[in-house]
Enzyme design. Structure first.
Site, PDB file in Angstrom:
ATOM      1  N   ASP A   1      -8.068   0.834   2.512  1.00  0.00           N
ATOM      2  CA  ASP A   1      -7.791   1.849   3.317  1.00  0.00           C
ATOM      3  C   ASP A   1      -8.779   3.317   3.379  1.00  0.00           C
ATOM      4  O   ASP A   1      -8.279   4.174   3.664  1.00  0.00           O
ATOM      5  CB  ASP A   1      -6.285   2.264   3.405  1.00  0.00           C
ATOM      6  CG  ASP A   1      -5.800   3.184   4.286  1.00  0.00           C
ATOM      7  OD1 ASP A   1      -6.327   2.952   5.374  1.00  0.00           O
ATOM      8  OD2 ASP A   1      -4.709   3.815   4.219  1.00  0.00           O
TER       9      ASP A   1
ATOM     10  N   HIS B   1      -7.125   9.114  -0.666  1.00  0.00           N
ATOM     11  CA  HIS B   1      -7.731   9.096   0.797  1.00  0.00           C
ATOM     12  C   HIS B   1      -7.003   9.615   1.906  1.00  0.00           C
ATOM     13  O   HIS B   1      -7.218   9.288   3.128  1.00  0.00           O
ATOM     14  CB  HIS B   1      -8.227   7.674   0.789  1.00  0.00           C
ATOM     15  CG  HIS B   1      -6.852   6.660   1.026  1.00  0.00           C
ATOM     16  ND1 HIS B   1      -6.589   5.478   0.210  1.00  0.00           N
ATOM     17  CD2 HIS B   1      -6.033   6.453   1.993  1.00  0.00           C
ATOM     18  CE1 HIS B   1      -5.511   4.804   0.576  1.00  0.00           C
ATOM     19  NE2 HIS B   1      -5.127   5.282   1.671  1.00  0.00           N
TER      20      HIS B   1
ATOM     21  N   ASP C   1       0.393   5.059   0.027  1.00  0.00           N
ATOM     22  CA  ASP C   1      -0.092   6.207   0.159  1.00  0.00           C
ATOM     23  C   ASP C   1       0.309   7.190  -0.990  1.00  0.00           C
ATOM     24  O   ASP C   1       1.517   7.716  -0.811  1.00  0.00           O
ATOM     25  CB  ASP C   1      -0.454   6.893   1.500  1.00  0.00           C
ATOM     26  CG  ASP C   1      -1.048   5.740   2.380  1.00  0.00           C
ATOM     27  OD1 ASP C   1      -2.225   5.404   1.864  1.00  0.00           O
ATOM     28  OD2 ASP C   1      -0.942   5.800   3.680  1.00  0.00           O
TER      29      ASP C   1
ATOM     30  N   HIS D   1       0.932  -1.177  -0.078  1.00  0.00           N
ATOM     31  CA  HIS D   1       0.158  -0.064   0.046  1.00  0.00           C
ATOM     32  C   HIS D   1       0.853   1.250  -0.073  1.00  0.00           C
ATOM     33  O   HIS D   1       1.554   1.385   0.893  1.00  0.00           O
ATOM     34  CB  HIS D   1      -0.741  -0.137   1.244  1.00  0.00           C
ATOM     35  CG  HIS D   1      -1.855   1.048   1.412  1.00  0.00           C
ATOM     36  ND1 HIS D   1      -3.005   1.115   0.565  1.00  0.00           N
ATOM     37  CD2 HIS D   1      -2.173   2.183   2.090  1.00  0.00           C
ATOM     38  CE1 HIS D   1      -3.645   2.063   0.687  1.00  0.00           C
ATOM     39  NE2 HIS D   1      -3.276   2.677   1.818  1.00  0.00           N
TER      40      HIS D   1
HETATM   41 ZN    ZN Z   1      -3.616   4.537   2.863  1.00  0.00          ZN
END
Ligand code: ZN
Length: 1033
Positions: free
Chosen positions: A380, A565, A270, A268
């Site tokens: 997420d 997000h 971000d 993941h």
């Molecule tokens: Zn995230």
């Protein structure tokens, strides 16, 4: 004589502790198994020189390697935070290492990346002590001895999680340095590594399996036996014996029919969070090149990767690495999934923006990887819109994967593998990983949780384990793959259903944090809507007009990027927020320019040279008629009914046709009401038009709101509205993310207000309220009532300098309802106004888009807004969250100047009978006033380009050019939750119409009667989204 056995008792806790120390990096690490992982080391073998890039710049390989480098060595430190240092490595493999497997060990206490001399990223490195430590790089699988190898290392002065001081989410520290502690060659001891991984799995089993099971006890026994057998003075022979013991234990198979866990590697990343976008671009290269190296050693390894935007960045910055990834994707090891442009927030973006996430994502995957994604992957994100099942299905995907609801802080979500039923009834197979994380470590605990937390074992005996370090990237470690190899042995019926939104019971502050970001997002979504409508009309009506497809794509992609997000929700660091605002500013400037140019192109016969005009047109992009008071720049010689106090602006009443324009000269300024309508009586200030009478006290509180037509008062006795309130806003941990339930106990009136009359009419009347909120913060309200409608508007400016306070506005209504209705993506959601059950009170703060409505039989009132999202309606009290002031991870979150507006709209009938939806659009989509040269105005009468006949519950949202042709795409939706039967009419020369999906694939044709310029009857069911493709001559 009998002798007692020498064997001591073995106790669980002591054995577990002993096993942990046996592999510990901190205890006995000079003699334990950890100390034996390498049989030889050499730091002299690596010669180092460095170039430090000035001004925190991140430069490409080609440029970096041309700089001048100076010698350096381990033991030096590099900084400040976010700076980059390039190292040239000259490696001479020791002669006597011939035949050995040789690794380079690099620990700069930071993130770093190894580059080959031909400029291809080879692998990411992460120094320091954490779980994500990755310091080994396989240099040679079989050395010749004596070879000389050149490599480059790009050191980034940040950790995997940025540079936060002490705690993860604290604001970044600007002046950190990172210590180059270890650079050496080493020969791994493979037997020691094997045993090391075996021990991790067996310790995991001893820890996680119940003590009373045979397998748990056997694990404990095996641990003890291995450590007893280990002999550091006779290492190789003892390792052999130890491995026999561990293999014997691990080779026992699971029982047939055991739960099937499918483990996939993921990482993941971000897109921005505790680091800016620019660092993410490098994180992708570090993380993904690492995965390619693992794939070379582990042919069974499958890695999934999910954000198209990150792949597009990678293709741009690291084209050779991108080619390698495409090759791995053909082999099926590197799999692209996810379907969307970024892993976006799903509370705040508009319905159209959600569609575009899929449109841009799926098209990217199809073009670059040969196929669309079947899985919508969003592990997420802070809550999932009830319209997603329909949008996902209409965007060519079939499955949804997440896990975030495992973070709920009030209720456990009841399902693991289930059918998610959307707002309109669309169903989608959904899986919430029962390991309850997307950064699983692929250890025994993760497998045990996959079963223990699985709430649908009766229906599906399978689950997904997404493992690999994440958030800051990284991905799976070698150790995880090794553990999975050791744990290899481990049918769906009618699934349970969940209807409606997947409300996330945490992070409720993300509806409000970073007010400027949210304002830009809302305003720009609507601005791009107008731009697409006008440019599409230009394409069909204007001559020599090229639809600005490439420009619009860039603007949309940037808007979608900022919906990531942690950006739109407001949970990123200041650096990322500054980037986001610069991106927004650029979208705004370019979109406004395109709108202005295209409107002039549409209505002016030729260019007027300097671009200015001597008159105005007003353009209404909404699909219905509207009557509003429009502001135009005042000009000498005009004779308008009302001017602003500074005489710079004049007011006119516009009677606008649906999706059309008016020439300002054609306005008949109606002498509506000869009387002024703002007055004061005693201590009361009054706004009074044909629809309502609104009374305010000297502090600016709304003490009476009276509907003239329905003869009805809305303010209960002694409970005035427009109350600004301050709340203590101190959540448990995640500051920018959370408001906690207990904040509701702490509301206090925010300072004092002082009201006076501003404009008095006859078209527009205002009351100005100056607020001193606290010693540090002020606000002003311009309360507006126009002659055109009962919409009572509150336009606010605030100068905000608070510390962990939350500002809300509060209205109490004389209405009784157990439910409030909230605007959402292409539809509405009803949520309880009660705190009866834990599901009810978990929703003490919820997300609404353009309005929330409270209605009882026969009457209701809506609270509209132009850029806010956080509502809390309890009983008959409606609150809208306006500003927060969290201090982490952005210390300066929301400090400074703000502009925003909300409005009260009383209405006859319940929500379903009201005009709230249209009014909320009108409040958010102003009529566009464009200067134009009167003598150049084209000879066409104002006429409506598109209209919906026969159904007031259908909203014409989007008009755009088709992605791959000059066809027109229009997107509509049913907005109230009922059936609609309508005809689409158009002034344009429509030849044919087909239904299509969000990806614009052709579907069934729809009848279009050219002579009537109208379609046949079209039926929509509740909350249906319909996309049509029109061929126009
Ligand atoms: Zn995230």
């Amino acid at each position: 004589m009998t002798t007692l056995s020498a064997q001591p008792r073995f106790l669980r806790s002591i054995t577990l502790d002993r096993a942990n120390k046996f592999v510990s990096t901190d205890f006995y690490s000079d003699i334990n198994l950890y100390s034996k992982l390498y049989s030889k080391r050499s730091s002299e073998a690596v010669e180092l020189s460095v170039y430090s890039v000035p001004n925190l710049k991140r430069i490409p390989f080609e440029k970096a390697t041309k700089q001048s480098f100076h010698p350096t060595s381990t033991g030096t430190s590099y900084g400040p935070s976010w700076s980059t240092h390039w190292f040239k490595l000259k490696i001479t493999v020791p002669k006597d290492w011939a035949g050995e497997h040789v690794e380079l060990i690099w620990d700069s206490s930071s993130e770093a990346m190894i580059w080959s001399t031909d400029g291809i990223p080879r692998q990411g490195l992460t120094g320091d002590r954490g779980n994500d430590r990755r310091v080994e790089y396989t240099l040679l699988k079989k050395a010749k001895g004596g070879e000389v190898i050149d490599l480059w290392v790009e050191m980034a002065c940040n950790g995997m999680f940025g540079t936060g001081k002490n705690s993860l989410i604290n604001p970044p520290e600007d002046n950190r340095t990172f210590y180059l502690s270890q650079v050496e060659l080493a020969i791994p001891n493979h037997a020691a590594w094997k045993l090391f991984y075996d021990m991790q799995v067996i310790t995991g089993m001893a820890n996680e399996l119940p003590n009373e099971t045979a397998r748990g006890q056997e694990a404990l026994y095996a641990l003890n036996q291995v450590i007893d057998t280990y002999d550091r003075d006779d290492l190789e022979a003892s390792l052999k014996k130890c491995l026999q013991i561990s293999h014997e234990f691990l080779s026992k198979k699971a029982a047939p029919g055991a739960h099937r866990v499918t483990a996939v590697g993921n990482c993941h990343i971000d897109t921005a969070w505790l680091w800016p976008y620019a660092e993410t671009r490098r994180k992708t290269a570090r993380s993904w090149s690492t995965q390619l190296r693992l794939m070379e050693d582990y042919p069974e390894y499958i890695f999934v990767c999910s954000q198209a935007q990150q792949l597009e960045w990678l293709a741009h910055d690291y084209p050779k690495l991108f080619q390698e990834i495409k090759e791995a994707s053909k082999k099926g090891q590197f799999q692209v999934i996810g379907s969307t442009w970024v892993e976006m927030d799903c509370n705040l973006p508009s319905g159209e923006a959600l569609c575009r996430q899929f449109l841009y994502g799926q098209r990217y995957y199809e073009k670059n990887f040969g196929a669309r994604c079947k899985i919508f992957w969003l592990p997420d994100t802070f809550g999932y819109s009830a319209q997603l099942p329909q949008i996902v299905k209409q965007a060519g995907a079939q499955y949804f994967f997440t896990q975030k609801l495992s973070w709920n802080n009030i209720n456990k979500f009841p399902n693991t593998t289930f059918t998610w039923v959307g707002l309109d009834g669309t169903k989608i197979l959904t899986h919430m990983a029962p390991c309850e994380t997307y950064t699983a470590q692929a250890d025994v605990g993760d497998l045990v949780r996959s079963i223990r937390n699985n709430r649908d074992l009766a229906f599906s005996n399978q689950s997904l384990l997404p493992y690999g370090n994440g958030d800051g990237g990284g991905g799976p470690q070698r150790a995880m793959l090794e553990r999975l190899r050791r744990m290899k042995d481990v049918k769906a019926k009618d699934l349970q259903e969940w209807k409606g939104e997947l409300y996330f019971e945490l992070h409720r502050g993300t509806y409000t944090s970073q007010a400027a970001t949210k304002r830009y997002n809302r305003k720009l979504e609507f601005l791009l809507r107008d731009v697409e409508i006008v440019t599409t009309l230009c394409m069909n009506l204007g001559r020599d007009y090229a639809y600005p497809k490439a420009d619009l794509d860039l603007l949309w992609k940037d808007l979608l990027l900022n919906q990531f997000h942690d950006v739109l929700p407001g949970s990123a660091i200041e650096l990322a927020n500054i980037d986001a605002r610069a991106i927004y500013k650029n979208i705004e400037t370019k979109a406004k320019r395109i709108l202005e140019e295209s409107l002039r192109h549409l209505y002016q016969s030729k260019s007027s040279g300097d671009g200015s005009g001597d008159s105005f047109i007003a353009f209404n992009s909404l699909g219905w008629d509207r009557s509003e008071i429009i502001e135009i720049p005042a000009q000498t010689g005009d004779n308008l009914q009302q001017y602003s106090a500074d005489k710079n602006t004049g007011y006119v009443r516009g009677m606008e046709q649906r999706c059309s324009y008016s020439f300002i000269d054609s306005f008949e300024p109606p002498r509506l009401n000869a009387n002024d309508f703002a007055t004061s009586q005693g201590h009361e200030l009054i706004l009074d038009n044909d629809f309502i009478i609104a009374k305010f006290n000297q502090q600016g509180h709304l003490i009476s709101l009276y509907d003239k037509h329905e003869t009805r008062e809305l303010i209960p006795n002694g409970q005035p509205g427009n109350q600004l309130k301050l709340y203590e806003d101190v959540p448990l941990y995640w500051e920018a993310w959370d408001v906690e339930m207990y904040h509701l106990n702490t509301g206090k009136p925010a300072g004092s207000g002082k009201a006076r009359i501003g404009e008095v009419g006859p078209l527009r009347a205002t009351i100005i309220v100056e607020h001193r909120l606290t010693d540090h913060s002020t606000a002003s309200q311009t309360i507006v009532l126009t002659a055109a409608s009962p919409r009572l508007e509150f336009h606010m400016e605030a100068d905000w300098h608070e510390n962990r306070k939350l500002l809300k506005v509060e209205f109490t209504w004389d209405i009784i309802s157990d439910f409030a209705t909230y605007d959402s993506q292409f539809g509405v959601i009803q949520r309880p106004t009660t705190y009866n059950t834990s599901q009810d009170y978990a929703k003490f703060e919820v997300c609404g888009h353009k309005f929330a409505d409270l209605s009882e039989h026969g009457y209701g009132v809506a609270l509209l807004n132009d850029c806010k999202f956080g509502y809390s309606c309890h009983g008959n009290v409606m609150r809208l969250s306006l500003l927060r002031s969290p201090k982490a991870p952005d210390l300066n979150c929301d400090m400074g100047h703000h502009e925003f507006a909300f409005a009260v709209l009383p209405h006859k009938g319940t929500f379903h009978e009201s005009n709230v939806v249209r009014q909320s659009y009108q409040f958010n989509v102003p009529i566009v006033v464009q200067s134009i040269a009167k003598n150049l105005l084209k000879e066409h009468k104002p006429i409506s380009y598109f209209e919906i006949e026969g159904a007031k519950n259908v909203v014409l949202d989007t008009i755009k050019r088709a992605e791959d042709s000059d066809h027109i795409i229009i997107r509509l939706h049913e907005a109230f939750g009922g059936r609609a039967q309508f005809k689409l009419k158009s002034f344009l020369n429509v030849q044919s119409v087909v239904r299509c999906n969000i990806l614009e694939d052709d579907g069934e044709p729809i009848e279009f009667v050219k002579s009537e310029r109208a379609s046949g009857w079209i039926v929509l069911h509740a909350f249906e989204i319909l996309t049509l493709k029109l061929k126009v001559k």
